[in-house]
Design a protein around this motif. Structure first.
Motif, PDB file in Angstrom:
ATOM      1  N   TRP A 279       0.826  -1.207   0.000  1.00 49.20           N
ATOM      2  CA  TRP A 279       0.000   0.000   0.000  1.00 49.20           C
ATOM      3  C   TRP A 279       0.864   1.263   0.000  1.00 49.20           C
ATOM      4  O   TRP A 279       0.560   2.239  -0.700  1.00 49.20           O
ATOM      5  CB  TRP A 279      -0.934   0.006   1.213  1.00 49.20           C
ATOM      6  CG  TRP A 279      -2.264  -0.618   0.954  1.00 49.20           C
ATOM      7  CD1 TRP A 279      -2.711  -1.841   1.374  1.00 49.20           C
ATOM      8  CD2 TRP A 279      -3.338  -0.045   0.200  1.00 49.20           C
ATOM      9  NE1 TRP A 279      -3.983  -2.072   0.926  1.00 49.20           N
ATOM     10  CE2 TRP A 279      -4.409  -0.985   0.207  1.00 49.20           C
ATOM     11  CE3 TRP A 279      -3.506   1.154  -0.490  1.00 49.20           C
ATOM     12  CZ2 TRP A 279      -5.617  -0.747  -0.441  1.00 49.20           C
ATOM     13  CZ3 TRP A 279      -4.711   1.390  -1.134  1.00 49.20           C
ATOM     14  CH2 TRP A 279      -5.742   0.457  -1.109  1.00 49.20           C
ATOM     15  N   ASN A 280       1.928   1.260   0.778  1.00 50.47           N
ATOM     16  CA  ASN A 280       2.826   2.428   0.810  1.00 50.47           C
ATOM     17  C   ASN A 280       3.451   2.671  -0.560  1.00 50.47           C
ATOM     18  O   ASN A 280       3.616   3.814  -0.987  1.00 50.47           O
ATOM     19  CB  ASN A 280       3.913   2.232   1.863  1.00 50.47           C
ATOM     20  CG  ASN A 280       3.400   2.459   3.270  1.00 50.47           C
ATOM     21  OD1 ASN A 280       2.311   3.007   3.469  1.00 50.47           O
ATOM     22  ND2 ASN A 280       4.157   2.031   4.256  1.00 50.47           N
ATOM     23  N   LEU A 283       0.728   4.236  -2.701  1.00 53.96           N
ATOM     24  CA  LEU A 283       0.498   5.632  -2.326  1.00 53.96           C
ATOM     25  C   LEU A 283       1.624   6.536  -2.816  1.00 53.96           C
ATOM     26  O   LEU A 283       1.391   7.685  -3.218  1.00 53.96           O
ATOM     27  CB  LEU A 283       0.355   5.764  -0.809  1.00 53.96           C
ATOM     28  CG  LEU A 283      -0.957   5.279  -0.197  1.00 53.96           C
ATOM     29  CD1 LEU A 283      -0.981   5.552   1.299  1.00 53.96           C
ATOM     30  CD2 LEU A 283      -2.158   5.944  -0.861  1.00 53.96           C
ATOM     31  N   LEU A 298      -5.295   6.765   0.596  1.00 50.04           N
ATOM     32  CA  LEU A 298      -5.155   6.521   2.032  1.00 50.04           C
ATOM     33  C   LEU A 298      -6.477   6.080   2.637  1.00 50.04           C
ATOM     34  O   LEU A 298      -6.515   5.197   3.506  1.00 50.04           O
ATOM     35  CB  LEU A 298      -4.636   7.785   2.723  1.00 50.04           C
ATOM     36  CG  LEU A 298      -4.497   7.712   4.242  1.00 50.04           C
ATOM     37  CD1 LEU A 298      -3.460   6.668   4.643  1.00 50.04           C
ATOM     38  CD2 LEU A 298      -4.113   9.081   4.812  1.00 50.04           C
ATOM     39  N   GLU A 299      -7.575   6.688   2.192  1.00 47.95           N
ATOM     40  CA  GLU A 299      -8.890   6.298   2.688  1.00 47.95           C
ATOM     41  C   GLU A 299      -9.193   4.837   2.352  1.00 47.95           C
ATOM     42  O   GLU A 299      -9.810   4.120   3.147  1.00 47.95           O
ATOM     43  CB  GLU A 299      -9.954   7.216   2.078  1.00 47.95           C
ATOM     44  CG  GLU A 299      -9.850   8.672   2.536  1.00 47.95           C
ATOM     45  CD  GLU A 299     -10.833   9.566   1.805  1.00 47.95           C
ATOM     46  OE1 GLU A 299     -11.591   9.045   0.957  1.00 47.95           O
ATOM     47  OE2 GLU A 299     -10.844  10.791   2.074  1.00 47.95           O
ATOM     48  N   MET A 301      -6.839   2.581   1.864  1.00 47.08           N
ATOM     49  CA  MET A 301      -5.836   1.776   2.569  1.00 47.08           C
ATOM     50  C   MET A 301      -6.319   1.399   3.967  1.00 47.08           C
ATOM     51  O   MET A 301      -6.165   0.248   4.395  1.00 47.08           O
ATOM     52  CB  MET A 301      -4.524   2.559   2.665  1.00 47.08           C
ATOM     53  CG  MET A 301      -3.445   1.877   3.486  1.00 47.08           C
ATOM     54  SD  MET A 301      -1.947   2.897   3.607  1.00 47.08           S
ATOM     55  CE  MET A 301      -0.888   1.835   4.582  1.00 47.08           C
ATOM     56  N   PRO A 307      -2.140   2.371   8.580  1.00 47.03           N
ATOM     57  CA  PRO A 307      -0.985   3.140   8.085  1.00 47.03           C
ATOM     58  C   PRO A 307       0.142   3.168   9.108  1.00 47.03           C
ATOM     59  O   PRO A 307      -0.073   3.001  10.314  1.00 47.03           O
ATOM     60  CB  PRO A 307      -1.563   4.546   7.860  1.00 47.03           C
ATOM     61  CG  PRO A 307      -3.041   4.368   7.818  1.00 47.03           C
ATOM     62  CD  PRO A 307      -3.344   3.196   8.694  1.00 47.03           C
ATOM     63  N   THR A 311       3.923   5.884   5.579  1.00 48.04           N
ATOM     64  CA  THR A 311       2.774   6.154   4.714  1.00 48.04           C
ATOM     65  C   THR A 311       2.616   7.653   4.494  1.00 48.04           C
ATOM     66  O   THR A 311       2.356   8.115   3.373  1.00 48.04           O
ATOM     67  CB  THR A 311       1.489   5.588   5.347  1.00 48.04           C
ATOM     68  OG1 THR A 311       1.664   4.194   5.610  1.00 48.04           O
ATOM     69  CG2 THR A 311       0.301   5.798   4.448  1.00 48.04           C
ATOM     70  N   PHE A 312       2.785   8.427   5.557  1.00 38.01           N
ATOM     71  CA  PHE A 312       2.546   9.864   5.482  1.00 38.01           C
ATOM     72  C   PHE A 312       3.733  10.610   4.877  1.00 38.01           C
ATOM     73  O   PHE A 312       3.569  11.749   4.414  1.00 38.01           O
ATOM     74  CB  PHE A 312       2.202  10.389   6.873  1.00 38.01           C
ATOM     75  CG  PHE A 312       0.928   9.799   7.408  1.00 38.01           C
ATOM     76  CD1 PHE A 312      -0.298  10.365   7.095  1.00 38.01           C
ATOM     77  CD2 PHE A 312       0.944   8.643   8.177  1.00 38.01           C
ATOM     78  CE1 PHE A 312      -1.478   9.804   7.561  1.00 38.01           C
ATOM     79  CE2 PHE A 312      -0.228   8.080   8.637  1.00 38.01           C
ATOM     80  CZ  PHE A 312      -1.441   8.663   8.328  1.00 38.01           C
ATOM     81  N   LEU A 315       2.746  11.218   1.339  1.00 35.24           N
ATOM     82  CA  LEU A 315       1.838  12.351   1.171  1.00 35.24           C
ATOM     83  C   LEU A 315       2.579  13.675   1.306  1.00 35.24           C
ATOM     84  O   LEU A 315       2.338  14.621   0.552  1.00 35.24           O
ATOM     85  CB  LEU A 315       0.714  12.270   2.203  1.00 35.24           C
ATOM     86  CG  LEU A 315      -0.242  11.082   2.079  1.00 35.24           C
ATOM     87  CD1 LEU A 315      -1.223  11.051   3.236  1.00 35.24           C
ATOM     88  CD2 LEU A 315      -1.003  11.135   0.769  1.00 35.24           C
ATOM     89  N   HIS A 339      -4.850   9.312  13.170  1.00 29.28           N
ATOM     90  CA  HIS A 339      -4.204   7.991  13.156  1.00 29.28           C
ATOM     91  C   HIS A 339      -3.291   7.752  14.359  1.00 29.28           C
ATOM     92  O   HIS A 339      -2.637   6.707  14.438  1.00 29.28           O
ATOM     93  CB  HIS A 339      -3.415   7.826  11.857  1.00 29.28           C
ATOM     94  CG  HIS A 339      -4.279   7.856  10.635  1.00 29.28           C
ATOM     95  ND1 HIS A 339      -5.024   6.770  10.233  1.00 29.28           N
ATOM     96  CD2 HIS A 339      -4.544   8.849   9.749  1.00 29.28           C
ATOM     97  CE1 HIS A 339      -5.700   7.084   9.139  1.00 29.28           C
ATOM     98  NE2 HIS A 339      -5.431   8.335   8.816  1.00 29.28           N
TER      99      HIS A 339
END
Length: 560
Positions: A279-280, A283, A298-299, A301, A307, A311-312, A315, A339
């Motif tokens: 997922w990362n 993203l 992200l939503e 995921m 997360p 992950t962030f 972004l 989170h």
């Protein structure tokens, strides 16, 4: 288990300790260690090995050594100690431990030799590696496939590809030695040899595994050939290797690099396993194109996995590239408030970089005060690039990398300090800094042939005139002169694009891979070329993917 009155045995303790080694700190491991002592299993060889493995992963070699010293039967523990030192950041100590083992008379297993050779690789110690090679010959372990593969890795990483190839040819070929040689070829940019070797291993009756495919995929990505990438993917599906999460991530990244996000999404949606790392990766691909798309990702995921801090970072990278200060702050608040993840130094550095890109240096300085710019090549080069339009030239000191000096020269040029720009342009020669020559690969149809040199030259000359006529829209520096204009018009990506236009039909997408970062002038010129030629042009450089559409717009929004 213990609540039910069942006492753990040695195998149970070993399994639990392996789990403890995957946690964020050593607290749980220490607690289990105390139970091991109480149960009388500390001298058990399997439990001792698990303890040493765990302490090594937390870089606590004092406690690992203490466990070792209490043992009477040490072979498994010695191997674990040697592997831990080599794997977790203590290569010099590993080599010292290797010397102690030689003197002690303990048996030197293939694990010991593999770990010693890995330590030499990490220290780039070719001479020490040669000595260990001779020791391995004397103890008749040099033909062990894992020792041989470690020798190939050591020689290639220490700069001696010829010696690596000699080791490969001297013994019986195995999957391990083939994979090591594949990695060596990729490391040295020998992509054709990589593909030939991949074919040879199959002719020798060996079935390539995940590591083999990853090595070949790296070669194909660097060479920029989408067709070969698809053929390799078909091979993976045919061999039933597509369940590998690592291969799945690698392929969607390569498709995004070589064909665009739409192609990558088609393959992403068919992945059989989508863990947090996958997922990362996805993203990061989305964020490279659009912040809002990544936020929507992200939503999706959080419906499958939780997360993590990394992950962030994806972004925040997207916010930085798009100059989104408010959205960058929104990400930090999202981490903390929604989170329950505390932003770390990396996240704040990315936020500060976003603020800086917006030209709000007064806001950025407070955040950067206790977070100095990392001294490694990539971050420092990017830092200077970002500050080109804001930073005073006097701040650009302290790094002696050839690429960094190029950026410093541009900073001085933009400040209209021509003599200082010249000084820092020639400075790399004074300090003997080294820079890779620029090279590109342009993808074209296999049946296409190279057109006459005069035709290529005429097309390039036509573009040269076009570039000079459009000089007012091309970002220039005060150091411009005729020689520099000629040099810029001959940058390798421009030649590659011209070649691609000549050798493909109208409207065909041009795909170019470059080993260095695209300069500001070439970026602006490629926007003009894509608009005038009515083609999509995709350039993958050492920093990011640039997708120029037929309207003359780039996916990076001119942040590069």
């Amino acid at each position: 288990m213990q609540a039910d009155g069942v006492k753990p045995d040695a195998a149970t303790f070993a399994s639990v300790l392996n789990v403890c080694s995957m946690m964020s700190d050593v607290t749980h491991g220490r607690h289990i260690h105390e139970q091991v002592k109480s149960a009388g299993f500390e001298s058990d060889s399997i439990v001792a090995k698990a303890l040493i493995d765990m302490y090594s992963k937390f870089r606590n070699f004092t406690d690992a050594r203490a466990v070792l010293e209490k043992l009477s039967s040490k072979q498994l523990a010695l191997d674990a100690m040697m592997a831990g030192l080599a794997e977790y950041g203590h290569p010099a100590d590993a080599l010292q431990f290797y010397e102690e083992l030689k003197v002690s008379g303990d048996e030197l297993t293939n694990i010991v030799y593999v770990s010693a050779l890995k330590s030499c690789s990490r220290m780039s110690s070719l001479e020490e590696g040669r000595k260990i090679h001779e020791d391995a010959k004397g103890r008749n372990v040099v033909n062990d496939p894992y020792v041989s593969s470690a020798l190939i890795d050591m020689y290639s990483k220490c700069g001696s590809l010829d010696d690596a190839f000699k080791v490969f040819n001297s013994g019986k070929c195995s999957l391990a030695t083939y994979n090591a040689m594949l990695r060596a070829y990729v490391q040295y940019g020998h992509f054709e040899e990589t593909l030939k070797l991949f074919q040879n291993m199959q002719h020798d009756g060996l079935n390539p595994n995940e590591a083999s495919v990853l090595a070949v995929l790296n070669a194909l990505t660097t060479s920029g050939d989408l067709g070969d990438c698809k053929r390799l993917h078909a091979y993976v599906i045919e061999r039933d290797l597509e369940a590998s999460a690592a291969l799945g991530r690698a392929f969607i990244t390569r498709y995004a690099n070589l064909a665009g996000i739409e192609e990558a999404q088609v393959h992403y949606e068919t992945l059989p396993l989508r863990d947090v790392t996958t997922w990362n990766t996805w993203l990061a691909i989305l964020a490279d194109k659009d912040y809002r798309a990544a936020l929507k990702g992200l939503e999706e995921m959080v419906k499958e996995v939780k997360p993590v801090p990394g992950t962030f970072s994806n972004l925040l990278n997207s916010c930085r590239d798009k100059d989104l200060v408010g959205e960058s702050l929104e990400v930090l608040k999202l981490m903390n408030d929604v989170h329950n993840l505390k932003p770390n130094a990396e996240h704040y550095a990315l936020f500060a970089d976003t603020v800086e890109r917006a030209g709000r240096l007064n806001d950025a300085e407070g955040l950067l005060k206790d977070l100095p710019v990392p001294a490694n090549f990539d971050n420092w080069a990017a830092f200077l690039s970002d500050f080109k339009s804001h930073l005073s030239a006097n701040s650009c000191f302290g790094h002696e990398c050839a690429s960094d000096f190029k950026w410093v020269s541009d900073v001085y040029a933009n400040d209209e300090l021509r003599m200082d720009a010249f000084k820092y342009y020639v400075l790399p020669k004074a300090v003997e800094a080294w820079k890779n020559p620029g090279s590109v690969v342009v993808e074209s149809e296999p049946e296409m042939t190279l057109m006459r040199g005069t035709e290529l030259t005429e097309k390039i000359e036509k573009h040269k005139v076009l570039f000079k006529d459009g000089r007012r829209v091309v970002r220039r520096s005060p150091t411009s002169d005729k020689a520099k204009e000629e040099a810029l018009c001959g940058h390798c990506e421009r030649l590659a694009i011209s070649f691609g236009i000549l050798n493909t039909g109208p409207g065909t997408t041009i795909r170019v891979s470059k080993n260095l970062r695209v300069c500001a002038d070439c970026h602006t010129v490629t926007k003009l070329m894509s608009k005038i030629e009515k083609r999509d042009i995709i350039i993958r450089d050492s920093y990011r993917i640039h997708h120029f559409n037929k309207s003359g717009e780039c996916s990076c929004n001119d942040f590069y």
